[in-house]
Write a protein that holds these residues in place. Structure first.
Motif, PDB file in Angstrom:
ATOM      1  N   LEU A 233     -29.029  12.371 -49.418  1.00 16.10           N
ATOM      2  CA  LEU A 233     -28.140  11.508 -48.639  1.00 16.10           C
ATOM      3  C   LEU A 233     -26.878  11.146 -49.414  1.00 16.10           C
ATOM      4  CD1 LEU A 233     -30.938   9.303 -47.108  1.00 16.10           C
ATOM      5  CD2 LEU A 233     -29.201  10.484 -45.750  1.00 16.10           C
ATOM      6  N   ALA A 234     -27.017  10.882 -50.712  1.00 18.33           N
ATOM      7  CA  ALA A 234     -25.854  10.558 -51.540  1.00 18.33           C
ATOM      8  C   ALA A 234     -24.911  11.747 -51.635  1.00 18.33           C
ATOM      9  CB  ALA A 234     -26.311  10.130 -52.931  1.00 18.33           C
ATOM     10  N   ASN A 235     -25.465  12.933 -51.849  1.00 20.58           N
ATOM     11  CA  ASN A 235     -24.640  14.139 -51.915  1.00 20.58           C
ATOM     12  C   ASN A 235     -23.918  14.391 -50.596  1.00 20.58           C
ATOM     13  OD1 ASN A 235     -25.398  14.602 -54.523  1.00 20.58           O
ATOM     14  ND2 ASN A 235     -26.809  16.276 -54.074  1.00 20.58           N
ATOM     15  N   TYR A 236     -24.626  14.176 -49.503  1.00 21.95           N
ATOM     16  CA  TYR A 236     -24.015  14.412 -48.191  1.00 21.95           C
ATOM     17  C   TYR A 236     -22.872  13.427 -47.951  1.00 21.95           C
ATOM     18  CZ  TYR A 236     -23.529  15.263 -43.211  1.00 21.95           C
ATOM     19  OH  TYR A 236     -23.014  15.584 -41.987  1.00 21.95           O
ATOM     20  N   ALA A 237     -23.102  12.154 -48.303  1.00 18.46           N
ATOM     21  CA  ALA A 237     -22.063  11.142 -48.099  1.00 18.46           C
ATOM     22  C   ALA A 237     -20.828  11.445 -48.947  1.00 18.46           C
ATOM     23  CB  ALA A 237     -22.608   9.757 -48.426  1.00 18.46           C
ATOM     24  N   TYR A 238     -21.050  11.774 -50.197  1.00 18.28           N
ATOM     25  CA  TYR A 238     -19.923  11.960 -51.132  1.00 18.28           C
ATOM     26  C   TYR A 238     -19.232  13.306 -50.937  1.00 18.28           C
ATOM     27  CZ  TYR A 238     -17.323  11.504 -55.515  1.00 18.28           C
ATOM     28  OH  TYR A 238     -16.321  11.394 -56.460  1.00 18.28           O
ATOM     29  N   PHE A 264     -30.616   6.414 -53.909  1.00 24.12           N
ATOM     30  CA  PHE A 264     -29.278   6.719 -53.383  1.00 24.12           C
ATOM     31  C   PHE A 264     -28.216   6.216 -54.352  1.00 24.12           C
ATOM     32  CE2 PHE A 264     -25.407   5.706 -51.141  1.00 24.12           C
ATOM     33  CZ  PHE A 264     -25.241   6.746 -50.231  1.00 24.12           C
ATOM     34  N   THR A 265     -28.392   4.991 -54.836  1.00 21.18           N
ATOM     35  CA  THR A 265     -27.423   4.399 -55.757  1.00 21.18           C
ATOM     36  C   THR A 265     -27.277   5.228 -57.018  1.00 21.18           C
ATOM     37  OG1 THR A 265     -27.914   2.172 -54.938  1.00 21.18           O
ATOM     38  CG2 THR A 265     -26.870   2.337 -57.103  1.00 21.18           C
ATOM     39  N   GLN A 266     -28.398   5.634 -57.602  1.00 26.91           N
ATOM     40  CA  GLN A 266     -28.367   6.428 -58.832  1.00 26.91           C
ATOM     41  C   GLN A 266     -27.565   7.707 -58.636  1.00 26.91           C
ATOM     42  OE1 GLN A 266     -29.556   3.817 -60.835  1.00 26.91           O
ATOM     43  NE2 GLN A 266     -30.443   5.475 -62.044  1.00 26.91           N
ATOM     44  N   ALA A 267     -27.813   8.395 -57.539  1.00 25.72           N
ATOM     45  CA  ALA A 267     -27.144   9.673 -57.284  1.00 25.72           C
ATOM     46  C   ALA A 267     -25.682   9.481 -56.907  1.00 25.72           C
ATOM     47  CB  ALA A 267     -27.880  10.423 -56.173  1.00 25.72           C
ATOM     48  N   PHE A 268     -25.401   8.475 -56.084  1.00 21.14           N
ATOM     49  CA  PHE A 268     -24.036   8.267 -55.603  1.00 21.14           C
ATOM     50  C   PHE A 268     -23.112   7.836 -56.733  1.00 21.14           C
ATOM     51  CE2 PHE A 268     -20.747   6.049 -53.029  1.00 21.14           C
ATOM     52  CZ  PHE A 268     -20.459   7.067 -52.132  1.00 21.14           C
ATOM     53  N   GLU A 269     -23.596   6.938 -57.591  1.00 17.96           N
ATOM     54  CA  GLU A 269     -22.788   6.498 -58.718  1.00 17.96           C
ATOM     55  C   GLU A 269     -22.593   7.618 -59.733  1.00 17.96           C
ATOM     56  OE1 GLU A 269     -23.555   1.659 -58.816  1.00 17.96           O
ATOM     57  OE2 GLU A 269     -24.766   2.969 -60.108  1.00 17.96           O
ATOM     58  N   ALA A 270     -23.590   8.481 -59.881  1.00 21.71           N
ATOM     59  CA  ALA A 270     -23.457   9.622 -60.798  1.00 21.71           C
ATOM     60  C   ALA A 270     -22.367  10.587 -60.339  1.00 21.71           C
ATOM     61  CB  ALA A 270     -24.794  10.353 -60.916  1.00 21.71           C
ATOM     62  N   LEU A 271     -22.146  10.624 -59.023  1.00 21.00           N
ATOM     63  CA  LEU A 271     -21.090  11.478 -58.468  1.00 21.00           C
ATOM     64  C   LEU A 271     -19.708  10.842 -58.609  1.00 21.00           C
ATOM     65  CD1 LEU A 271     -22.897  12.608 -55.197  1.00 21.00           C
ATOM     66  CD2 LEU A 271     -22.293  14.092 -57.118  1.00 21.00           C
ATOM     67  N   GLY A 272     -19.657   9.563 -58.946  1.00 17.93           N
ATOM     68  CA  GLY A 272     -18.387   8.849 -59.066  1.00 17.93           C
ATOM     69  C   GLY A 272     -18.143   7.845 -57.967  1.00 17.93           C
ATOM     70  N   GLY A 273     -19.127   7.642 -57.099  1.00 16.30           N
ATOM     71  CA  GLY A 273     -18.964   6.699 -56.000  1.00 16.30           C
ATOM     72  C   GLY A 273     -19.259   5.262 -56.395  1.00 16.30           C
ATOM     73  N   THR A 274     -18.874   4.350 -55.513  1.00 18.85           N
ATOM     74  CA  THR A 274     -19.092   2.922 -55.712  1.00 18.85           C
ATOM     75  C   THR A 274     -19.985   2.391 -54.605  1.00 18.85           C
ATOM     76  OG1 THR A 274     -16.920   2.658 -56.735  1.00 18.85           O
ATOM     77  CG2 THR A 274     -17.972   0.663 -55.887  1.00 18.85           C
ATOM     78  N   VAL A 275     -20.933   1.517 -54.962  1.00 20.00           N
ATOM     79  CA  VAL A 275     -21.811   0.946 -53.955  1.00 20.00           C
ATOM     80  C   VAL A 275     -21.649  -0.570 -53.902  1.00 20.00           C
ATOM     81  CG1 VAL A 275     -23.507   2.794 -54.245  1.00 20.00           C
ATOM     82  CG2 VAL A 275     -23.800   0.639 -55.479  1.00 20.00           C
ATOM     83  N   TRP A 457     -30.998  13.678 -30.510  1.00 19.74           N
ATOM     84  CA  TRP A 457     -30.582  14.048 -31.852  1.00 19.74           C
ATOM     85  C   TRP A 457     -30.081  15.483 -31.863  1.00 19.74           C
ATOM     86  CZ3 TRP A 457     -29.938  10.332 -35.217  1.00 19.74           C
ATOM     87  CH2 TRP A 457     -30.740   9.202 -35.200  1.00 19.74           C
ATOM     88  N   ASP A 458     -28.958  15.718 -32.506  1.00 21.23           N
ATOM     89  CA  ASP A 458     -28.413  17.067 -32.673  1.00 21.23           C
ATOM     90  C   ASP A 458     -28.559  17.515 -34.120  1.00 21.23           C
ATOM     91  OD1 ASP A 458     -27.686  17.165 -30.034  1.00 21.23           O
ATOM     92  OD2 ASP A 458     -25.561  16.709 -30.385  1.00 21.23           O
ATOM     93  N   PHE A 459     -28.950  18.752 -34.310  1.00 25.83           N
ATOM     94  CA  PHE A 459     -29.096  19.304 -35.655  1.00 25.83           C
ATOM     95  C   PHE A 459     -27.733  19.464 -36.312  1.00 25.83           C
ATOM     96  CE2 PHE A 459     -29.124  23.202 -38.303  1.00 25.83           C
ATOM     97  CZ  PHE A 459     -30.027  22.793 -39.282  1.00 25.83           C
ATOM     98  N   VAL A 460     -27.624  19.061 -37.584  1.00 24.76           N
ATOM     99  CA  VAL A 460     -26.398  19.225 -38.346  1.00 24.76           C
ATOM    100  C   VAL A 460     -26.541  20.350 -39.363  1.00 24.76           C
ATOM    101  CG1 VAL A 460     -24.764  18.130 -39.941  1.00 24.76           C
ATOM    102  CG2 VAL A 460     -25.748  16.806 -38.061  1.00 24.76           C
ATOM    103  N   LYS A 461     -27.529  20.231 -40.268  1.00 23.66           N
ATOM    104  CA  LYS A 461     -27.752  21.265 -41.266  1.00 23.66           C
ATOM    105  C   LYS A 461     -29.050  20.971 -42.008  1.00 23.66           C
ATOM    106  CE  LYS A 461     -25.349  21.229 -45.053  1.00 23.66           C
ATOM    107  NZ  LYS A 461     -24.283  21.201 -46.073  1.00 23.66           N
ATOM    108  N   ILE A 462     -29.504  21.973 -42.737  1.00 26.92           N
ATOM    109  CA  ILE A 462     -30.592  21.769 -43.688  1.00 26.92           C
ATOM    110  C   ILE A 462     -29.963  21.578 -45.040  1.00 26.92           C
ATOM    111  CG2 ILE A 462     -32.562  22.834 -44.816  1.00 26.92           C
ATOM    112  CD1 ILE A 462     -33.228  24.245 -42.220  1.00 26.92           C
ATOM    113  N   GLN A 463     -30.324  20.486 -45.711  1.00 31.71           N
ATOM    114  CA  GLN A 463     -29.647  20.086 -46.937  1.00 31.71           C
ATOM    115  C   GLN A 463     -30.637  19.978 -48.088  1.00 31.71           C
ATOM    116  OE1 GLN A 463     -26.246  18.962 -47.055  1.00 31.71           O
ATOM    117  NE2 GLN A 463     -26.199  18.265 -49.163  1.00 31.71           N
ATOM    118  N   GLY A 464     -30.266  20.552 -49.216  1.00 34.18           N
ATOM    119  CA  GLY A 464     -31.009  20.378 -50.448  1.00 34.18           C
ATOM    120  C   GLY A 464     -30.255  19.467 -51.384  1.00 34.18           C
ATOM    121  N   ILE A 465     -30.695  19.385 -52.626  1.00 38.31           N
ATOM    122  CA  ILE A 465     -30.033  18.527 -53.600  1.00 38.31           C
ATOM    123  C   ILE A 465     -28.687  19.102 -54.010  1.00 38.31           C
ATOM    124  CG2 ILE A 465     -30.165  17.651 -55.970  1.00 38.31           C
ATOM    125  CD1 ILE A 465     -33.105  17.213 -55.580  1.00 38.31           C
ATOM    126  N   ASP A 466     -28.600  20.396 -54.151  1.00 36.13           N
ATOM    127  CA  ASP A 466     -27.344  21.029 -54.583  1.00 36.13           C
ATOM    128  C   ASP A 466     -26.327  21.107 -53.465  1.00 36.13           C
ATOM    129  OD1 ASP A 466     -28.427  21.400 -57.096  1.00 36.13           O
ATOM    130  OD2 ASP A 466     -29.314  23.330 -56.541  1.00 36.13           O
TER     131      ASP A 466
END
Length: 466
Positions: A233-238, A264-275, A457-466
């Motif tokens: 979720l963090a990767n998708y948001a950022y 989510f916080t750990q991953a999002f902040e690691a990407l450079g985001g702010t929570v 619900w509409d399908f968007v994509k299949i998402q992994g960590i990368d």
């Protein structure tokens, strides 16, 4: 009555209706809860705002609820019926909560929760539906050449952690061979100790907190975990939505909410985001201030991995307050009731989940036919035949359990527990196998979005960590 009221909602005697129940007085614009008992005994509450005094009557024996506003008009006391709701057709209304949200003169939203201690009840029912349908499809299991009937014992822990041990003990006392569930990480963790002491194996279906299995040797699970889901979720948001500020909102004390928010916080902040993070208390029914706080923070997403009824209220509040970003949620938001709340509104809702309807047309057609032929099943599915991912996971968990029983060649819990680590199953939700801890080997999640026109619900994509 009006002359007997002060500005803080007290009556002339200095007591409010809620104080008689050990609660506090209401302030202007706040929320009144009226609890219903098994007999729907009548209760009357009074509260006040800038428009006058209100009388609220909980459903009486005829299951009628009324909200009446009193005010002076031309020097005379007048009363206006704001709303009247007939609960007589609501078969499942037992203990519950009516929440009345002030939104200006004559504008009210009335929300009914079957049990204020079980906000996840709807999702739990849908998860169990998958097991019940699987038992309908395959009611027997062959062990060493003999055919055994599979009996489902359903115990309701009301998705409350304090009920976890007693519900687990009830299952143990019934002599079950294996346990499926529970819906909700907190209650699964609470019951795990009882299963461990009894040596009864359990398969978590959609409980995603790592501690479910890491702290309990008898617990396995078929779903992905929160560290994975939070990172996805963090990767998708950022990366996909281009958001650098996220507003995080969860219920105080919820293991699921707080765990997923942490990852989510750990991953999002690691990407450079702010929570910017806030918590709301259990039982809250007004999310306007939280939405406004998210807007003030210039958040591009509101990440709120909450239970179904809270998600509905958050979606409605976000639409009403004109939040222009995206509401992100975890697997608990994958409900027909959440997407229905978004229907017809200017709101963007996206979630991670385990399955998208249409992924297996044959399965979808079969369970829809079964739901539509069974009134109780349709009610427990939210009143329609939309296929929820948790239902699919319940179905897969049942068949995974059958594979474990066959591999053990026994119905004895100890034998099944010994066989579980080597079990594999090709399920509707994908391939199922377990790692050394007992967690499922999953590396992808479905992302889907609420179609506000169709209410699906509409399908968007299949998402992994990368």
């Amino acid at each position: 009555l009006i002359t007997g009221c002060t500005g803080n909602g007290e009556t002339a005697g200095g007591k409010t209706g809620s104080e008689n129940k050990g609660e506090t007085a209401l302030e202007e614009g706040s929320i009144r809860y009226a609890e219903l008992d098994e007999k729907s005994a009548e209760s009357v509450e009074y509260f006040i705002d800038e428009y006058g005094l209100y009388e609220y009557k909980a459903p009486d024996e005829a299951m009628q609820m009324k909200l009446v506003r009193f005010s002076y008009e031309n020097g005379e006391l007048a009363d206006h019926e704001i709303c009247a709701i007939d609960f007589s057709e609501m078969e499942n209304l037992r203990e519950g909560t009516i929440a009345l949200c002030m939104a200006g003169e004559d504008k009210y939203r009335v929300t009914v929760s079957p049990d204020k201690r079980a906000e996840d009840g709807a999702g739990g029912k849908q998860e169990v539906l998958g097991m019940q349908y699987a038992n309908y499809v395959q009611p027997t299991v062959d062990i060493n050449g003999e055919t055994y009937k599979v009996q489902l014992e359903v115990v309701d822990n009301r998705t409350a952690a304090e009920n976890g041990p007693s519900a687990a003990a009830e299952l143990v006392n019934k002599g079950v061979s294996i346990v499926l569930g529970s819906y909700g990480s907190g209650v699964s963790m609470a019951g795990g100790t009882v299963f461990a002491e009894a040596g009864v194996p359990a398969i978590g279906v959609t409980c995603t907190n790592p501690q479910v299995t890491s702290d309990c040797d008898v617990y396995f699970r078929i779903c992905f975990l929160d560290p994975f889901q939070g990172t996805v979720l963090a990767n998708y948001a950022y990366k996909e939505l281009g958001v650098d500020t996220a507003y995080l909102l969860g219920m105080l004390g919820s293991d699921y909410d707080q765990g997923l928010i942490y990852y989510f916080t750990q991953a999002f902040e690691a990407l450079g985001g702010t929570v910017v993070a806030e918590n709301f208390p259990e039982g809250n029914a007004n999310f306007v201030s939280y939405i406004n706080n998210a807007k003030a923070a210039n958040a591009g997403v509101i990440f709120s991995p909450v239970s179904i009824n809270y998600a509905q209220l958050i979606v409605e509040a976000a639409a009403a307050q004109g939040f222009e970003g995206t509401i992100l949620g975890g697997d608990t938001l994958d409900s027909n009731m959440v997407v229905e709340a978004a229907k017809g509104k200017d709101v963007d809702v996206k979630i991670t989940t385990f399955y998208q309807e249409g992924g297996n047309p044959e399965f979808d057609a079969g369970i829809k036919e079964w739901i539509n032929a069974n009134a109780d099943a349709k009610t427990n599915n939210g009143g329609n035949d939309m296929v929820s991912a948790v239902t699919v996971m319940g179905y897969d968990a049942y068949f995974t359990a059958l594979e474990a029983i066959k591999a053990a060649g026994s119905t004895a819990p100890a034998d099944i527990l010994a066989a579980l680590p080597g079990v594999t199953y090709s399920g509707i939700s994908g391939e199922i196998s377990f790692d050394d801890i007992g967690d499922a080997k999953r590396d992808a999640a479905y992302i889907k979005t609420a179609n506000t026109e169709t209410g699906a619900w509409d399908f968007v994509k299949i998402q992994g960590i990368d």
